[in-house]
Design a protein around this motif. Structure first.
Motif, PDB file in Angstrom:
ATOM      1  N   UNK A 297       0.749  -1.079   0.054  1.00  0.00           N
ATOM      2  CA  UNK A 297       0.018   0.088   0.079  1.00  0.00           C
ATOM      3  C   UNK A 297       0.567   1.186   0.129  1.00  0.00           C
ATOM      4  N   UNK A 298       0.934   1.941  -1.101  1.00  0.00           N
ATOM      5  CA  UNK A 298       1.614   3.177  -1.308  1.00  0.00           C
ATOM      6  C   UNK A 298       0.960   4.168  -0.436  1.00  0.00           C
ATOM      7  N   UNK A 299      -0.126   4.242  -0.574  1.00  0.00           N
ATOM      8  CA  UNK A 299      -0.848   5.504   0.126  1.00  0.00           C
ATOM      9  C   UNK A 299      -2.217   5.260   0.532  1.00  0.00           C
ATOM     10  N   UNK A 300      -2.672   5.563   1.982  1.00  0.00           N
ATOM     11  CA  UNK A 300      -3.817   5.382   2.293  1.00  0.00           C
ATOM     12  C   UNK A 300      -4.359   6.418   3.374  1.00  0.00           C
ATOM     13  N   UNK A 301      -5.182   7.439   2.855  1.00  0.00           N
ATOM     14  CA  UNK A 301      -5.576   8.501   3.696  1.00  0.00           C
ATOM     15  C   UNK A 301      -6.778   8.556   3.544  1.00  0.00           C
ATOM     16  N   UNK A 302      -7.554   9.347   4.516  1.00  0.00           N
ATOM     17  CA  UNK A 302      -8.997   9.586   4.740  1.00  0.00           C
ATOM     18  C   UNK A 302      -9.484  10.870   4.268  1.00  0.00           C
ATOM     19  N   UNK A 303     -10.410  10.637   3.598  1.00  0.00           N
ATOM     20  CA  UNK A 303     -10.915  11.860   2.778  1.00  0.00           C
ATOM     21  C   UNK A 303     -12.388  11.739   2.516  1.00  0.00           C
ATOM     22  N   UNK A 304     -13.460  12.632   2.459  1.00  0.00           N
ATOM     23  CA  UNK A 304     -14.787  12.369   2.306  1.00  0.00           C
ATOM     24  C   UNK A 304     -14.786  11.715   1.047  1.00  0.00           C
ATOM     25  N   UNK A 305     -15.689  10.970   0.708  1.00  0.00           N
ATOM     26  CA  UNK A 305     -15.920  10.330  -0.502  1.00  0.00           C
ATOM     27  C   UNK A 305     -16.755  11.082  -1.433  1.00  0.00           C
ATOM     28  N   UNK A 306     -16.982  10.750  -2.594  1.00  0.00           N
ATOM     29  CA  UNK A 306     -18.014  11.667  -3.607  1.00  0.00           C
ATOM     30  C   UNK A 306     -19.255  11.429  -2.767  1.00  0.00           C
ATOM     31  N   UNK A 307     -19.552  10.154  -2.540  1.00  0.00           N
ATOM     32  CA  UNK A 307     -20.824  10.002  -2.125  1.00  0.00           C
ATOM     33  C   UNK A 307     -21.046  10.359  -0.778  1.00  0.00           C
ATOM     34  N   UNK A 308     -20.226  10.533   0.148  1.00  0.00           N
ATOM     35  CA  UNK A 308     -20.353  11.281   1.444  1.00  0.00           C
ATOM     36  C   UNK A 308     -20.852  12.765   1.128  1.00  0.00           C
ATOM     37  N   UNK A 309     -20.102  13.461   0.370  1.00  0.00           N
ATOM     38  CA  UNK A 309     -20.286  14.759  -0.162  1.00  0.00           C
ATOM     39  C   UNK A 309     -21.754  15.023  -0.745  1.00  0.00           C
ATOM     40  N   UNK A 310     -22.050  14.037  -1.739  1.00  0.00           N
ATOM     41  CA  UNK A 310     -23.327  14.144  -2.273  1.00  0.00           C
ATOM     42  C   UNK A 310     -24.378  14.062  -1.205  1.00  0.00           C
ATOM     43  N   UNK A 311     -24.461  12.985  -0.306  1.00  0.00           N
ATOM     44  CA  UNK A 311     -25.621  12.851   0.448  1.00  0.00           C
ATOM     45  C   UNK A 311     -25.421  14.075   1.474  1.00  0.00           C
ATOM     46  N   UNK A 312     -24.351  14.620   1.969  1.00  0.00           N
ATOM     47  CA  UNK A 312     -24.369  15.585   2.710  1.00  0.00           C
ATOM     48  C   UNK A 312     -25.057  16.930   2.079  1.00  0.00           C
ATOM     49  N   UNK A 313     -24.729  17.110   0.929  1.00  0.00           N
ATOM     50  CA  UNK A 313     -25.260  18.290   0.404  1.00  0.00           C
ATOM     51  C   UNK A 313     -26.833  18.041   0.175  1.00  0.00           C
ATOM     52  N   UNK A 314     -27.132  16.821  -0.228  1.00  0.00           N
ATOM     53  CA  UNK A 314     -28.591  16.500  -0.438  1.00  0.00           C
ATOM     54  C   UNK A 314     -29.505  16.856   0.824  1.00  0.00           C
ATOM     55  N   UNK A 315     -28.731  16.210   2.007  1.00  0.00           N
ATOM     56  CA  UNK A 315     -29.457  16.392   3.306  1.00  0.00           C
ATOM     57  C   UNK A 315     -29.674  17.793   3.701  1.00  0.00           C
ATOM     58  N   UNK A 316     -28.647  18.700   3.343  1.00  0.00           N
ATOM     59  CA  UNK A 316     -28.519  19.996   3.683  1.00  0.00           C
ATOM     60  C   UNK A 316     -29.689  20.680   2.751  1.00  0.00           C
ATOM     61  N   UNK A 317     -29.744  20.340   1.746  1.00  0.00           N
ATOM     62  CA  UNK A 317     -30.906  20.939   0.695  1.00  0.00           C
ATOM     63  C   UNK A 317     -32.108  20.394   1.290  1.00  0.00           C
ATOM     64  N   UNK A 318     -32.302  19.199   1.711  1.00  0.00           N
ATOM     65  CA  UNK A 318     -33.627  18.909   1.950  1.00  0.00           C
ATOM     66  C   UNK A 318     -34.041  19.635   3.248  1.00  0.00           C
ATOM     67  N   UNK A 319     -33.069  19.984   4.280  1.00  0.00           N
ATOM     68  CA  UNK A 319     -33.397  20.533   5.405  1.00  0.00           C
ATOM     69  C   UNK A 319     -33.865  22.192   4.970  1.00  0.00           C
TER      70      UNK A 319
END
Ligand code: SF4
Lengths: 340, 619
Positions: free
Chosen positions: A299-321
């Protein structure tokens, strides 16, 4: 990753389809298939939540040999389809199977963009440095001067290094393995399965019909250890048949030193979580773009970052609110007038 | 200019008018036209619009290439087109006058910003001398030279605004003048400005001042002797709003998603004139609608197809050049038999062609532009608001028959607007979608007896794990299969499934005219309005003419052949070289004639009238 259910008890056989496997006998693809079929039962993911998507090429037959959902798409495009599947149902556990031609030549554009978006997909790229299914033309990873059916006088194209592109695109998980080392492949697949975001795995795969022994430097008993360094997080880069060599960084340049004589403090210690893409890039280049060095596996690299789906759902939930609207309200919005 | 107060001006009632606002592409003509349209809608006129703008975002100021126009036809009667010729041309500079004068009726009004007729601008428009001084012009037309720039500055004197802002608001002065001239209310525009500049009170104040200044100028100046009024049109009772084709397309997608409960994924890559669908739909994240701006056209359709496999409503939007790039994936959608909506908002071609101009040149492309036998239902909208119903119908067919469907619109429909009677949600068509759930008897290509559709078994469903592929597969099992008889059978299944949809679509009807006669004018897509208007005129003249319009281009309605036989001659006007005509001739073996003008503009009523008359007279 999809939710895990502890009750499910699968064995390897549960992931072996009854379809006849049509790869050439002795092809490196068999080992990769087998390794993944061994890993699957250990993940505790219900089979129906696993999807294999592939493009076109020898490796892309892969989904037919598994027993999960699968979409064998068109040449170069599996990442686009996988993106659509995952965006529609982020609960699915997605694997993309591609090759050096499929993923880096015709599909090169999608490769960059899926990775930069950190799509939550596990991408396995079977690199046999040749076009197998079309019977032996050079591929984007074939070495300069390579003589093939379409390059009788030798290729005049510089090859590309899949791992370097993945790093440049910001891949959050990058690994390299070789088909003959099944145990190592299993470890890598397991780690990839648990990674959130794009996990890119390059596998050196042997095409015994059109490009036999392309990776023998890393598979043959007598010299593989001198040509490979297996990375482990937090461990120094030591390698060699006698475990007597190590890698030291001189500025940005890796060098081989003797691990016996050299002070261990000089040896480069692997940190897969390093945010700096430069380190992973240096590791990825070793042995590929500067052949006197060993190739780095693991494993050359393994870092934690929000996934595309995380951001998609977060934005959607925000919009729904922010806003609630019925269809009736939407149709009737804007400047309206009534005719009586 | 001396201003004399005239409060007792004549008010004349007209039946209809066609007005075009023209200026530099930076002059805000599209906005001005849009505002005039909204105000006209509020008055209750029937209307039809035609925005016409250059492909360059800001072509050199004052140049002919940079002229942007917005045309609106409004009436107290039902109308079908944005109008063939203009009653009023508002020209904000010499280039706008030059580029648009040919469309003005003799005796028509020209309203110009005389301050923009500087020596430089006159030269840029390739005039030798100031056209406003030309006697011939003043004889042929009614020319109203108004110092719009200077009057705008005067209106804003003392507000200490930067010159650029002052200059930018001059279109509102012109709009104000036009509001007065045609007795339109200013309220909708004032409300709109309040929203737009809610955070910039000074600019808001300035804009409202200029708008009102324009209106009051019309009222008080001696320049205009009459004011015009166009009474409310007789429309069926209900609530209305103005809608463009692209807006209606978006609402169709939203409605279908709400009706079916299917999650939408729009995969799209920016392209004129389809981009507005992506922009508009991306505002509905709160409904769970997902939009994905992909790295290219191929990725856009790939993601949409992936969404369909996962049980979503996969949609991709593009125009001709993008549809070319999508063709391999379209074939995969045919082979894997997944519901997918592919929107082709046609524009001028070939190649990059005329990005902002209209054309109907993609019909044969969407029908046949793929390798091998690759049948796809194709349906086309005929007016801006019809995009709504057509989209719902596309989605009904796609999900019921498990097939990709082409939804056809074009630049004219996409950007043109008309009043739309807002439907009641309860009246919308019911579209039922069932995913396959039962394990027993499941086969990926086990077909429904009636529709021949294969089951929609989505990932996540236990026991239905299967693999789909672009490689030919066995009937029923869906396993890879190279057997010759199987391939022959599968090719024919796919063809039959699409052909059978003809049993599930309405008969084509005569839109206007008798059920039989000397001539049938047959059209598809955005030519409906012009064909309707021409047919009405021909019938009025005593000709035995009727018109019919095809929404379903594949498969054709079952009764199409019968209808064609009832007329001695058939004329097919198209904004292409005769693509529908080719199909009609091939399928029904009739000697259909064409009217084919491919000028980047909608067909004119007069052109259709003339072609029909010539055909009737045997010319
Ligand atoms: S051609 Fe090469 S890569 Fe393809 S199946 Fe045969 S051995 Fe494997």
């Amino acid at each position: 990753m999809a939710e895990t259910t502890s009750q499910i008890k699968y064995t390897k056989a549960d992931f072996e389809s009854e379809n006849d496997i049509r790869w050439c006998p002795g092809c490196g693809d068999y080992a990769i298939l087998s390794a993944l079929q061994q890993v699957m039962p250990t993940l505790g993911i219900p089979k129906e939540k696993i999807v294999f998507v592939s493009g076109i090429g020898c490796s892309s037959r892969f989904p037919h040999y598994m027993t999960c959902y699968g979409f064998h798409t068109i040449h170069g495009r599996p990442l686009t389809v996988a993106t659509g599947i995952k965006c529609t149902n982020p609960d699915l556990h997605m694997w993309v199977i591609t090759g050096d031609g499929d993923g880096l030549s015709i599909g090169g554009n999608h490769f960059i963009h899926a990775i930069r978006r950190n799509q939550d997909l596990k991408i396995i790229l079977f690199n046999n440095k040749i076009y197998g299914l079309t019977k032996g033309q050079y591929s984007p990873t074939s070495e300069l001067g390579k003589k093939t059916k379409s390059t009788p006088l030798g290729s005049i194209d510089n090859p590309i290094n899949p791992v370097s592109i993945a790093i440049a695109s910001g891949a959050t998980f990058i690994a390299r393995a070789v088909d003959k080392n099944v145990k190592h492949m299993r470890e890598i697949f397991t780690r990839a399965a648990h990674h959130k975001g794009t996990a890119f795995i390059e596998i050196y795969q042997n095409c015994l019909v059109f490009n036999d022994n392309a990776h023998e430097k890393y598979t043959e008993k007598d010299f593989k250890d001198d040509n490979s360094v297996y990375l482990e997080h937090g461990k120094p880069l030591v390698f060699g048949k006698e475990n007597d060599k190590a890698i030291k960084l001189k500025g940005f340049h890796p060098e081989i030193i003797s691990s016996k004589n050299g002070s261990i403090s000089d040896v480069f210690v692997h940190d897969e979580n390093a945010n700096d893409r430069g380190l992973a890039y240096v590791l990825g280049q070793m042995g590929v773009e500067n052949p006197e060095l060993p190739v780095a596996f693991g494993i050359l690299r393994c870092i934690n970052e929000p996934t595309y789906q995380d951001r998609l759902i977060e934005q959607e939930n925000f919009a729904k609110k922010q806003k609630k609207q019925t269809l009736e309200e939407i149709l009737n919005s804007g400047d309206t007038w009534v005719v009586k | 200019m001396t201003v004399i107060h005239h409060t007792d001006k004549k008010r004349e009632t007209l039946e209809e008018a066609t007005v075009r606002f023209a200026g530099d592409s930076g002059d805000g003509m599209q906005l001005t036209g849009g505002q005039f349209t909204n105000a006209t809608a509020i008055v209750g006129n029937d209307l039809s619009t035609l925005p016409d703008y250059p492909a360059e975002i800001r072509a050199p100021a004052g140049s002919l290439a940079g002229v942007s126009g917005f045309q609106i036809h409004f009436s107290s009667k039902e109308i079908h087109t944005p109008g063939d010729a203009l009653d009023v041309l508002v020209a904000m500079n010499p280039a706008a006058l030059k580029a648009n004068l040919k469309d003005l009726k003799p005796g028509g009004m020209i309203i110009v910003n005389s301050n923009a007729f500087s020596e430089v601008n006159i030269k840029k428009a390739s005039y030798d001398k100031n056209p406003l001084d030309d006697e011939a012009l003043n004889k042929k037309y009614q020319v109203f030279s108004i110092e719009i720039s200077r009057l705008t500055q005067l209106a804003l004197e003392g507000m200490n605004l930067p010159g650029k802002i002052v200059d930018r608001s001059k279109n509102l002065f012109a709009l104000g003048v036009m509001y007065w001239l045609y007795t339109r209310p200013m309220e909708t525009t004032i409300e709109w400005l309040k929203k737009k500049f809610s955070k910039e009170p000074q600019i808001l104040e300035a804009n409202i001042k200029v708008l009102k200044a324009g209106y009051h100028f019309g009222e008080t100046t001696e320049v205009f002797i009459s004011q015009y009024e166009i009474k409310q049109a007789h429309a069926s009772p209900g609530k209305y709003k103005n809608i463009t084709g692209n807006e209606a397309t978006v609402l169709g997608i939203i409605a279908a998603s709400q009706i079916t409960g299917l999650p939408v994924l729009l995969g799209s890559y920016p392209i004129t004139p389809a981009s507005d669908i992506l922009h508009e739909l991306s505002k509905y994240k709160h409904l769970g609608i997902r939009t994905f701006q992909a790295e290219d056209e191929i990725a856009a359709i790939g993601a949409a197809l992936g969404a369909s496999f996962a049980g979503g409503l996969g949609i991709t939007t593009s125009s001709g050049p993008g549809i070319c790039l999508k063709s391999e994936f379209t074939g995969l959608a045919v082979k894997t038999e997944l519901p997918l909506i592919i929107c082709d908002i046609q524009r001028g071609g070939p190649s990059t062609g005329l990005p902002t101009k209209t054309e109907q040149g993609d019909l044969l492309q969407v029908l046949f532009g793929r390798n091998s036998e690759s049948p796809i239902p194709v349906i086309a909208a005929s007016t801006p608001s019809d995009c709504f119903d057509t989209m719902l119908e596309a989605i009904r067919i796609a999900t019921k028959y498990m097939t990709p469907v082409f939804f056809m619109s074009d630049s004219y429909l996409a950007n043109g607007a008309e009043p739309w009677k807002i439907p009641q949600v309860s009246e919308l068509p019911k579209i039922k979608v069932n995913y396959r759930k039962e394990k027993d008897g499941f086969y990926p290509y086990g077909r429904d007896e009636e529709t021949l559709a294969r089951p929609w078994a989505i990932p996540g469903t236990p026991g239905l794990e299967h693999v789909i592929t672009g490689i030919e597969t066995e009937q029923i099992t869906g396993k890879i299969c190279y057997d010759p008889t199987n391939h022959d059978a599968m090719i024919k299944f796919r063809a039959k499934k699409v052909a059978n949809i003809a049993n599930d679509i309405p008969d084509i009807k005569i839109v206007y005219g008798e059920q039989q006669g000397d001539l049938l004018i047959l059209g598809w897509g955005s030519t409906l309005g012009a064909i309707n208007a021409a047919t009405e005129q021909l019938v009025e003249k005593g000709y035995k003419v009727a018109n019919a319009h095809i929404r379903y281009l594949n498969p054709f309605p079952k009764n199409l052949g019968d209808i064609l036989k009832k007329y001695k001659k058939v004329l097919i006007p198209e904004v292409n070289l005769g693509q529908l005509r080719l199909l009609i001739r091939a399928k029904f073996l009739i000697d259909a004639q064409g009217l084919n003008i491919i000028a980047g503009q909608p067909l004119k009523v007069s052109a259709i009238y003339e072609a029909a008359e010539n055909l009737l007279k045997g010319k």
